[in-house]
Write an enzyme that holds these catalytic residues in place. Structure first.
Site, PDB file in Angstrom:
ATOM      1  N   GLY A 192       0.793  -1.215   0.000  1.00  0.00           N
ATOM      2  CA  GLY A 192       0.000   0.000   0.000  1.00  0.00           C
ATOM      3  C   GLY A 192       0.828   1.270   0.000  1.00  0.00           C
ATOM      4  O   GLY A 192       2.033   1.256  -0.229  1.00  0.00           O
ATOM      5  N   HIS A 204       4.427   1.442  -8.213  1.00  0.00           N
ATOM      6  CA  HIS A 204       3.399   0.402  -8.138  1.00  0.00           C
ATOM      7  C   HIS A 204       2.470   0.449  -9.345  1.00  0.00           C
ATOM      8  O   HIS A 204       2.107  -0.596  -9.917  1.00  0.00           O
ATOM      9  CB  HIS A 204       2.553   0.582  -6.873  1.00  0.00           C
ATOM     10  N   GLN A 247       7.154  -9.600   8.160  1.00  0.00           N
ATOM     11  CA  GLN A 247       8.422  -9.182   7.563  1.00  0.00           C
ATOM     12  C   GLN A 247       9.023  -7.966   8.262  1.00  0.00           C
ATOM     13  O   GLN A 247      10.032  -7.425   7.810  1.00  0.00           O
ATOM     14  CB  GLN A 247       8.261  -8.918   6.066  1.00  0.00           C
ATOM     15  N   GLY A 272       8.828  -4.694  -8.347  1.00  0.00           N
ATOM     16  CA  GLY A 272       9.792  -3.678  -8.730  1.00  0.00           C
ATOM     17  C   GLY A 272      11.224  -4.102  -8.435  1.00  0.00           C
ATOM     18  O   GLY A 272      11.493  -4.809  -7.452  1.00  0.00           O
ATOM     19  N   GLU A 273      12.144  -3.643  -9.267  1.00  0.00           N
ATOM     20  CA  GLU A 273      13.560  -3.955  -9.052  1.00  0.00           C
ATOM     21  C   GLU A 273      14.174  -3.154  -7.915  1.00  0.00           C
ATOM     22  O   GLU A 273      15.291  -3.461  -7.497  1.00  0.00           O
ATOM     23  CB  GLU A 273      14.352  -3.705 -10.338  1.00  0.00           C
ATOM     24  N   LYS A 274      13.485  -2.141  -7.398  1.00  0.00           N
ATOM     25  CA  LYS A 274      14.070  -1.384  -6.288  1.00  0.00           C
ATOM     26  C   LYS A 274      14.366  -2.301  -5.107  1.00  0.00           C
ATOM     27  O   LYS A 274      15.405  -2.198  -4.467  1.00  0.00           O
ATOM     28  CB  LYS A 274      13.162  -0.240  -5.844  1.00  0.00           C
ATOM     29  N   GLN A 293      14.719  -8.845  -2.662  1.00  0.00           N
ATOM     30  CA  GLN A 293      13.390  -9.431  -2.556  1.00  0.00           C
ATOM     31  C   GLN A 293      12.965 -10.078  -3.872  1.00  0.00           C
ATOM     32  O   GLN A 293      12.411 -11.182  -3.887  1.00  0.00           O
ATOM     33  CB  GLN A 293      12.382  -8.354  -2.159  1.00  0.00           C
ATOM     34  N   ARG A 312       8.362   4.679   1.870  1.00  0.00           N
ATOM     35  CA  ARG A 312       9.046   5.233   3.046  1.00  0.00           C
ATOM     36  C   ARG A 312       9.610   6.632   2.799  1.00  0.00           C
ATOM     37  O   ARG A 312      10.050   7.281   3.759  1.00  0.00           O
ATOM     38  CB  ARG A 312      10.155   4.280   3.498  1.00  0.00           C
TER      39      ARG A 312
END
Length: 284
Positions: free
Chosen positions: A33, A39, A63, A149-151, A155, A189
């Site tokens: 979210g 996104h 997490q 996403g690749e950021k 992950q 963030r």
């Protein structure tokens, strides 16, 4: 058109079954979210790859570590639903934690090597929480494709590994990091940053760009490339968590950039109390 809001597993199972009966393919975009353009780019790509796009909005408690920002993680469900509608999502799954982890829940998914080091070392248990919730979402929705996403590069590699190892039959697509015009990687963030901290945070992308430029001029040793990034972070008053040059697939540390071996610079640093991550290919 507003997306259908699914709040329970039972509602989602029924919706997925209706899609299956209609013969329509599904793309899934899992999120926590507080959505931004990164996104939404995943949802738009999902529309290109499948007949229907669904998103999940779930701030996954498993997490987060005990001293992390679960309680203050930014939330804006009403705004998120409007953004999902604008990007063409037909359904949004927004469960409560008890729906995902009911009493007696006792199963977890652990991915081995690519979960080690980097954020895995700094955030114990983080990737087990990620792997468990993503596995559950993939099993619940049974999408043709899921987009990330690749950021959050480590992950992404964890999710690729779990899909491959568990034979889930989902195409995992990683999409390029979406950045602000000044180079800052978009992140939920970023809302924590003061104007002064946001300005200093540009050192992450600036440092990696400087490392790439140095590599293109012929410097291939990891130590020299990492040092360029570290100097930028220090000059901006950011507190380094890690800066590493790694193999783009295995995430194992590299001593140098070599032809034919894709490399990735991966960075984590604190601007004030806010931990930011970023990455970029090096070499090529």
């Amino acid at each position: 058109m507003a997306p259908l809001v699914l709040r329970t597993v039972a509602e989602t199972v029924a919706w997925v079954e209706s899609l299956r009966r209609s013969g329509r393919s599904l793309a899934l975009v899992p999120t926590m979210g507080y959505l931004h353009e990164g996104h939404l780019s995943l949802m738009r790509e999902g529309r290109r790859r499948a007949d229907v796009v669904a998103a999940s909005i779930f701030v996954n408690p498993t997490q987060f570590g005990p001293n992390e920002d679960l309680s203050r993680y930014p939330r804006d469900l009403e705004g998120d639903l409007a953004k999902c509608a604008s990007a063409g999502a037909e359904a949004v799954f927004t469960p409560e934690p008890a729906e995902m982890y009911p009493p007696g829940f006792q199963t977890s998914v652990t991915v081995g090597e690519v979960s080690q080091g980097l954020c895995g070392a700094r955030r114990p248990g983080h990737f087990q929480g990620v792997a468990t919730v993503v596995t559950k979402l993939l099993c619940l929705f049974k999408p043709r494709v899921a987009l990330f996403g690749e950021k959050d590069y480590q992950q992404l590699q964890v999710i690729r590994a779990l899909e491959r190892d568990l034979c889930l039959g989902v195409e995992i697509v990683g999409m390029p990091t979406v950045r602000e015009p000044d180079g800052l990687a978009m992140s939920s963030r970023n809302a924590y940053l003061s104007p002064e901290e946001r300005h200093r945070a540009l050192a992450l992308s600036r440092g990696m760009a400087a490392a790439q430029a140095l590599c293109q001029r012929g410097t291939r040793e990891a130590a020299a490339l990492v040092d360029v990034v570290r100097r930028e972070l220090a000059a901006a008053g950011l507190r380094e968590d890690y800066v590493e040059l790694v193999d783009a697939t295995s995430l194992k540390p590299l001593s140098a950039v070599t032809p034919g071996q894709p490399a990735r610079m991966i960075v984590a640093a604190f601007a004030g109390k806010t931990r930011l991550i970023d990455n970029q290919p090096i070499g090529g």
